[in-house]
Each structure stands twice: as structure tokens, then as C-alpha cells.
Design an enzyme around this catalytic site. Structure first.
Site, short mmCIF file in Angstrom:
data_model
loop_
_atom_site.label_atom_id
_atom_site.label_comp_id
_atom_site.label_asym_id
_atom_site.label_seq_id
_atom_site.Cartn_x
_atom_site.Cartn_y
_atom_site.Cartn_z
N PHE A 129 50.50 37.88 43.39
CA PHE A 129 49.72 37.52 42.21
C PHE A 129 48.62 38.56 42.02
CE2 PHE A 129 46.28 35.72 39.78
CZ PHE A 129 46.96 35.25 38.67
N ASP A 147 44.66 44.43 47.01
CA ASP A 147 44.04 43.51 46.06
C ASP A 147 43.33 42.45 46.89
OD1 ASP A 147 43.37 41.46 44.35
OD2 ASP A 147 45.25 41.50 43.22
N LYS A 203 36.25 38.30 41.28
CA LYS A 203 35.88 36.93 41.66
C LYS A 203 34.48 36.83 42.27
CE LYS A 203 40.29 34.80 41.28
NZ LYS A 203 41.64 35.15 41.67
C1 PLP Z 1 42.50 35.87 40.63
C2 PLP Z 1 43.25 37.05 41.10
C3 PLP Z 1 43.51 38.14 40.24
C4 PLP Z 1 43.17 38.13 38.77
O1 PLP Z 1 41.81 38.02 38.51
P1 PLP Z 1 41.36 37.55 37.04
O2 PLP Z 1 39.87 37.67 37.09
O3 PLP Z 1 41.83 36.15 36.85
O4 PLP Z 1 41.98 38.48 36.08
C5 PLP Z 1 44.17 39.23 40.76
N1 PLP Z 1 44.56 39.26 42.06
C6 PLP Z 1 44.33 38.23 42.90
C7 PLP Z 1 44.76 38.35 44.32
C8 PLP Z 1 43.69 37.09 42.45
O5 PLP Z 1 43.50 36.06 43.28
#
Ligand code: PLP
Length: 403
Positions: free
Chosen positions: A140, A225, A254
Site C-alpha cells: 500500500f 515507504d 502521516k
Molecule cells: C497512508 C500511507 C500512504 C499514503 O499516504 P496518504 O497521506 O494517505 O496519501 C502511503 N504509504 C503507506 C505505507 C501508508 O500507510
């Protein structure tokens, strides 16, 4: 207005791209939130780890209010007095040479992809238009079109074709598959050190180190990520720290703003981020003084208030106690620090009803990938609060199958 009316309004006028629990939150403080009827809940989701520092952290709120009434936005056409300090502080904290600020996580992932491709063409020497990026099944990385192009979840991508080419998928946690997938045109491997949305999937020990070695051998960028796993969530500043791995590219979002404002960033070397030249990438709000000021305080709070250590200690406690619950529904308890997944047996009929039942008892959690309940409370949670949650979790997890 009552919850029921607000829910009706939301359902009537809003696009239905989410399936939220029916709790209408009105205020939040620390690990606790309150709905419009005044019921209190322990937040064990933390907005998918954007609230590591807790709801409305006083120091972050003070910065937010002060900066909001001083200067909010200049655009990058001009400079502002917060961005340079944000650059310096985040680079010193993380040990990277350069940073590129964006707003949402998905934008930062897109930025990392652009950086990797351009690095591939201008530094590695990949023929123009041929760059490949290796990604993992179950990933994700956000919701933009390029990012869902390499999702393996039909739900995330069905109906949104045509997709962006240039991505290769391998199984998660399989270092040999990575080695086999690399070609002379591979520029990067994009991965999550723990797959959060994928169901809190923890790769085998040694995986991150193996990834690091394989990529180094083939001149391929490791791009972590850590939008969800980073900034203390797993009990270390970054989840990659558990294996002493420093990825070439680090993507954060985040909790970078403690839930107060969208701020994301890509961190890397001068060699990689140096590929960007004036005009080839940008964002009107990226690097704005409000976001930078908030992020600076959010990072300070995380470090100065011992939140990373607390996540390690409380995470271990929480996970041990969850594993002790004797429930016929539980298949596995896994995770690191305060990123914990409780996977249920298929016969349990999905995690959703357990989340509903927990909500009714004052604990907010959300299912991920149908059969997993994710526990990811703010990193400031105490042992007493965990005990309070556990009593309710225990109750719910020993519920008989037919409700
Ligand atoms: C939440 C998340 C994203 C996307 O972030 P947004 O601010 O919602 O665009 C990307 N990678 C990971 C691992 C995430 O948990």
C-alpha cells in the site's frame, strides 16, 4: 446535531469511498476521543499512525496556532523562514543529505518514483523510457493513479485503467524474488518494512538487510515507504532501524505533523534528490511555513517526550497480553512496537464485527484486509490504558460465533 443526523448527511452528500464505523468524533485529547453525544473512546488506530503524538498535542497545537496567525503560505516562488530549519532538523535527525517536502503520503511516493526514474536515466544510465521499479505484492503506497497502478488489490485499482507502466511485482518478504526480478533497467525497489494496510505483515528477520545488499550489488535504489511504520511507530525511529538498514530513499508522512496538517517528505542523498532541477517538480503547498513549523515541533515532541521508547515498551506489553488471550477466533498476533495485527481465522467471519463490538465498548480499531484487526494507538499510551483496552478486547474476542 446528533450522530444519526450527521451520518445521514454524510451518506447523502459525500462520495462513498470509505466505510467508516458509525462513531462521529467531536474532540480528541491524547489517546482519547469523544463523540458528539459525549461518549469517550480509546483511539487504537491513530488515524493510520498519523497521530503518533496523540490527539491535539499541546506543543504541536501551540505551534499550529502561532504559525497560522503569522504566516501560512508563500508558495515556493518565494522563500519562507520555516522551510530551511525544517530541512536542517529533519536531515540532522535522520542522517540524510537532502529533503523534498510534499503534503500527502501518496505525493511523496510519487516524488520518490520520479526521483528514482530520473536518477536511473541521468546517473545509472538506463535508456530513456525503460526504467523499471520493483514493488511488492500486498503493498500500500497511496491512491493516486500511478501508485494504484502497481497495487495488487483489485479493490484499489479496478475501474481505474489504463495504468502507469514501469512496475514489476514480486512476493513480499522474498529476497530471492527480488534478486531474480532485477534487470539492467531496474532503478529502484519500493517497499514497506512492515506492510501496514496489507494486514500488518512482518517480513522474515534479515529481509531488510538482504534487500539492502542485493540492491547495492546491482546499483538499485532501496526506497522505504515508512509513512506508516516510521517516526516511532514500531519502537524505533524507523522500522528499518530494527535491522540497521539505511535505505537510499526514505518516504515519510502521516505522523510527521502529528496529525495536525498534511506534511510528507522524501529524504535521500544529494546524488538522488539532486536530479531535480528548477521547474521539474513541485507543489503549491509543499514546504509551506505552516506545515514546516508544525512538522518541526512534531519531530521535537517525538524525540523529547520519549515516545519512541514508550512505543517499544508498551508495544511489547500490548502484544504479549494480546497473545495470551485464549480465543478460538485468533489465528496470530504479530507486529513490532505499537503496530500490531491480530489475524482472525476465516471462520470468525471477518474482523469488522469485532471492531463494531469494540466501538460499542469504547475502543476504536479498524479492520484491515478483512480478517485482521490492527492495533496502533498513539505512542503516548500508558500501561493502564492498554489494560483498559485489553479487558474489552478480551470480552469481544471470546464472543460466540453467532452474534
Ligand atoms: C497512508 C500511507 C500512504 C499514503 O499516504 P496518504 O497521506 O494517505 O496519501 C502511503 N504509504 C503507506 C505505507 C501508508 O500507510
Amino acid at each position: 446535531m446528533k450522530s444519526r443526523q450527521l451520518i445521514e448527511l454524510e451518506n447523502r452528500y459525500g462520495a462513498h469511498n470509505y466505510h467508516p464505523l458509525d462513531v462521529v468524533i467531536h474532540r480528541g485529547e491524547g489517546v482519547w476521543v469523544e463523540d458528539v453525544e459525549g461518549n469517550r473512546y480509546l483511539d487504537c488506530l491513530s488515524a493510520y499512525s498519523a497521530l503518533n503524538q496523540g490527539h491535539c498535542h499541546p506543543r504541536i497545537m501551540e505551534t499550529l496556532v502561532t504559525q497560522a496567525s503569522t504566516l501560512t503560505l508563500t508558495s515556493r516562488a518565494f522563500r519562507n523562514d520555516q522551510l530551511p530549519l525544517f530541512y536542517q532538523e529533519i536531515c540532522e535527525l535522520t542522517g540524510y543529505e537532502m529533503a523534498l517536502p510534499m503534503n500527502t503520503g501518496a505525493e511523496a511516493v510519487e516524488t520518490a518514483i520520479k526521483a528514482a526514474r530520473k536518477w536511473g536515466y541521468t546517473v545509472k544510465g538506463v535508456p530513456d523510457g525503460q526504467a523499471e521499479i520493483v514493488t511488492c505484492a500486498g503493498n500500500f503506497h497511496g491512491r493516486t493513479l500511478t501508485v494504484v497502478s502497481f497495487s495488487t488489490e483489485p479493490e484499489y485499482k479496478a475501474g481505474f485503467a489504463p495504468y502507469t507502466p514501469g512496475f514489476v511485482t514480486i512476493p513480499y518478504g522474498d529476497a530471492d524474488a527480488l534478486r531474480a526480478a532485477i534487470t539492467p533497467n531496474t532503478v529502484a525497489f519500493l517497499f514497506e518494512p512492515i506492510q501496514g494496510e496489507g494486514g500488518v505483515v512482518v517480513p522474515p528477520d534479515g529481509y531488510l538487510r538482504a534487500v539492502r545488499e542485493i540492491c547495492a550489488e546491482h546499483d538499485v535504489l532501496t526506497m522505504a515507504d515508512e509513512i506508516q511504520t516510521g517516526l516511532g511507530r514500531t519502537g524505533r525511529l524507523f522500522a528499518c532501524d530494527h535491522e540497521d538498514v539505511k535505505p537510499d530513499v526514505m518516504i515519510l508522512g502521516k505522523a510527521l505533523s502529528g496529525g495536525a496538517y498534511p506534511v510528507s517528505v522524501v529524504l535521500s542523498s544529494r546524488e538522488v534528490l539532486g536530479v531535480f532541477k528548477p521547474g521539474d517538480h513541485g507543489s503549491t503547498f509543499g514546504g509551506n511555513p505552516l506545515g514546516c513549523a508544525v512538522a518541526r515541533t512534531a519531530l521535537k515532541v517525538l524525540a523529547e517526550e520519549g515516545m519512541v521508547d514508550n512505543a517499544a515498551r508498551m508495544g511489547e506489553y500490548f502484544q504479549e497480553r494480546l497473545a495470551e488471550i485464549n480465543s478460538p477466533h485468533i489465528k496470530e498476533v504479530r507486529g513490532k512496537g505499537l503496530l500490531i495485527g491480530v489475524e482472525l481465522h476465516l471462520e470468525a467471519g471477518g474482523a469488522r464485527r469485532f471492531c463494531e463490538a469494540l466501538r460499542a465498548r469504547g475502543v476504536l480499531v479498524k479492520e484491515t484486509r478483512t480478517h485482521v484487526i490492527r492495533f496502533a494507538p498513539p505512542l503516548i499510551i500508558t500501561r493502564e490504558e492498554i489494560d483498559w483496552a485489553l479487558e474489552r478486547v478480551q470480552d469481544v474476542l471470546i464472543m460466540p460465533l453467532s452474534k
